[in-house]
Each structure stands twice: as structure tokens, then as C-alpha cells.
Design an enzyme around this catalytic site. Structure first.
Site, PDB file in Angstrom:
ATOM      1  N   LYS A 150     -62.987  28.142 -17.903  1.00 44.14           N
ATOM      2  CA  LYS A 150     -64.081  29.095 -17.850  1.00 44.14           C
ATOM      3  C   LYS A 150     -64.357  29.519 -19.284  1.00 44.14           C
ATOM      4  CE  LYS A 150     -65.598  33.682 -16.703  1.00 44.14           C
ATOM      5  NZ  LYS A 150     -65.236  35.059 -16.295  1.00 44.14           N
TER       6      LYS A 150
ATOM      7  N   GLY B 291     -67.311  43.802 -15.098  1.00 48.71           N
ATOM      8  CA  GLY B 291     -66.572  44.975 -14.652  1.00 48.71           C
ATOM      9  C   GLY B 291     -67.414  46.189 -14.333  1.00 48.71           C
TER      10      GLY B 291
ATOM     11  N   ALA C 127     -69.649  37.978 -12.753  1.00 50.65           N
ATOM     12  CA  ALA C 127     -69.627  39.313 -13.358  1.00 50.65           C
ATOM     13  C   ALA C 127     -70.642  40.263 -12.749  1.00 50.65           C
ATOM     14  CB  ALA C 127     -69.849  39.264 -14.876  1.00 50.65           C
TER      15      ALA C 127
ATOM     16  N   ASN D 186     -63.575  39.489 -10.104  1.00 54.77           N
ATOM     17  CA  ASN D 186     -62.207  39.954 -10.271  1.00 54.77           C
ATOM     18  C   ASN D 186     -62.092  41.462 -10.065  1.00 54.77           C
ATOM     19  OD1 ASN D 186     -59.335  39.483 -11.305  1.00 54.77           O
ATOM     20  ND2 ASN D 186     -60.058  41.075 -12.686  1.00 54.77           N
ATOM     21  N   THR D 187     -62.782  42.247 -10.897  1.00 51.87           N
ATOM     22  CA  THR D 187     -62.614  43.696 -10.880  1.00 51.87           C
ATOM     23  C   THR D 187     -62.960  44.307  -9.536  1.00 51.87           C
ATOM     24  OG1 THR D 187     -63.163  43.742 -13.236  1.00 51.87           O
ATOM     25  CG2 THR D 187     -63.224  45.829 -12.085  1.00 51.87           C
TER      26      THR D 187
END
Length: 259
Positions: free
Chosen positions: A101, A162, A188, A210-211
Site C-alpha cells: 500500500k 482517521g 480513508a 482501520n480507525t
């Protein structure tokens, strides 16, 4: 029911369209449980944040089921093409993967990508035999340049990394999806399951996050929610939504009514 096309990247087909991360979790045990609940088959790992001196049983990598999940080393924390290329070669030397990535940031506050450095790094990495999945802005011209550079996918942001702001510019994402000949993966900015569903309803091929999971009050429950949202959003895209109308339209027939 129409058959969906396989989610294939560089000749490899995945069952899940969700890619998950490894950062910010309350613990490595929670991370592992989230990976399982998400059904994801690919996981990103920040190469520059790996503790190579950690005992094996405490190592991040020992909490990832590599029999089920493909490692995707990422270049988080890199601000130049040189740094990103160097980090990818380090990942390959460590035996992690030559799938990467690519993330080249241009600003510490917004974490927006430096698209010029990203394209430069992508060209070098593709030439060096890497399979490149680049994080980029929601700019159709940049997406085209990355595809022309040989990237396996393009990964435009929904919002800053995030931030949890969700899809801020659906029009631009639609333009990229329409133009791209490689898979488009939103990367994102997703904050909750409805954001994930919206991204997939637009026609994106996959989602990387992810976050939104790691920072949730109940990460494992959110991981399961994201799995279902990605599946539901994809089904909704394939099914085709009804047109939006300014006024109501009765669901029941208006002819043949009993007088």
C-alpha cells in the site's frame, strides 16, 4: 439474480471486498478478533512502525492469521517518493510481501497525499516488480496517472485519514469509478457502517479502513458491522436504486380500487 464479477487484484481473487488495518487497537488480541469478525482477507501493516526486536509471541505479525489474510505492507509516515520506495524494499527484504500500500503524505495536519511524489514512487515500484495499491486524492486525473503507471488498483480517499467524515465528494468518486480500468478501493475517512455502505453503493470495488473499527467503542462489533455494510452496499449497487423523486409515489396500484 445477476452474478457479481469477482473482486480480483493483480490476478488474485478475494471473497471479501473489505481490507483492514492493524493500528490503534486497544490490544493485539482485540485486533485479531476484529480481523476474524470482519471477514477481511488482506491486512495492512505499517512497515516503519514494526518492532523488529519484539519477542515472537508479542510481535504484531504473530497476531495475524497469514494462512487466511494476505499481508499488505504500507508506507505510512513517508513524505517523499524516496522514503516510500526504500520502505517497500525493506518490506520485501523482511519477507513480508511485494504487494504494497503506497502512501506518500504531503501534509502532517490533513494527511492528504502528495500526489506528485505518489505517482513518482508508483512508477519506480512497478518497475521494480511490486504490486502497488496507492492511496490518493479523489482526483480522476491523478487516478488515471497512477493506472497508467501500472498500479494494480487506485485508492481515492473518502475524507482525510482517521477523520471519520464519511464520503465527502461522491461525484468525484463516481468519475474515478467510471474512468478506471482497474479496481477502485475507497481508502480513508470512513467512520461507520453507513459510510461504508454509501461508498459501495457508488460502485466502488472495495473498501480499506482501520480507525473506524479500531477506535470504535466496541471494535469487534464494528468490524462485523463493516463486513455486513460492505456486502449490503455492494448488493444495493448491483440491484440498482430507484430514481429520486420530488413527490411521493404510492406503492400500491392506483387503478382498480374498490369504490
Amino acid at each position: 439474480m445477476s452474478q457479481d464479477k469477482p473482486f480480483t487484484i493483480a490476478g488474485v481473487t478475494f471473497t471479501s471486498r473489505l481490507i483492514i488495518g492493524t493500528g490503534k487497537y486497544p490490544s493485539l488480541d482485540v485486533m485479531r478478533a476484529c480481523h476474524e469478525a470482519s471477514g477481511a482477507e488482506m491486512v495492512t501493516v505499517a512497515v516503519r512502525r514494526l518492532d523488529l526486536n519484539a519477542p515472537k509471541e508479542q510481535s504484531l505479525l504473530s497476531f495475524i492469521d497469514t494462512t487466511r489474510m494476505r499481508l499488505l505492507p504500507n508506507t505510512a509516515g513517508c513524505y517523499t517518493a524516496d522514503d516510500a520506495v526504500r520502505t517497500c524494499h525493506l518490506a520485501a527484504e523482511l519477507g513480508l510481501s511485494k504487494w504494497v500500500k503506497l502512501e506518500v503524505l504531503g501534509d502532517e495536519k490533513t494527511l492528504f497525499p502528495d500526489v506528485e511524489e505518489t505517482v513518482k514512487a508508483a512508477r519506480r515500484l512497478v518497475k521494480d516488480g511490486f504490486t502497488v495499491l496507492p492511496y490518493t486524492s479523489d482526483d480522476v486525473i491523478v487516478a488515471r496517472k497512477l493506472e497508467d503507471a501500472g498500479c494494480a488498483v487506485v485508492m481515492p480517499l473518502a475524507a482525510p485519514i482517521g477523520s471519520g467524515l464519511g464520503v465527502r465528494n461522491p461525484h468525484n468518486l463516481r468519475l474515478i469509478i467510471e474512468a478506471a480500468k482497474v479496481p477502485v478501493i475507497v481508502d480513508a475517512g470512513v467512520g461507520t457502517a453507513s459510510d461504508a455502505a454509501i461508498a459501495m453503493e457508488l460502485g466502488c470495488d472495495g473498501l480499506l479502513l482501520n480507525t473506524a473499527i479500531a477506535g470504535a467503542r466496541e471494535p469487534v462489533r464494528m468490524a462485523r458491522a463493516m463486513k455486513l455494510a460492505v456486502e449490503a452496499g455492494r448488493d444495493a449497487f448491483l440491484a440498482g436504486r430507484i430514481p429520486m423523486k420530488a413527490y411521493g409515489s404510492a406503492s400500491s396500484p392506483v387503478t382498480g380500487l374498490v369504490q
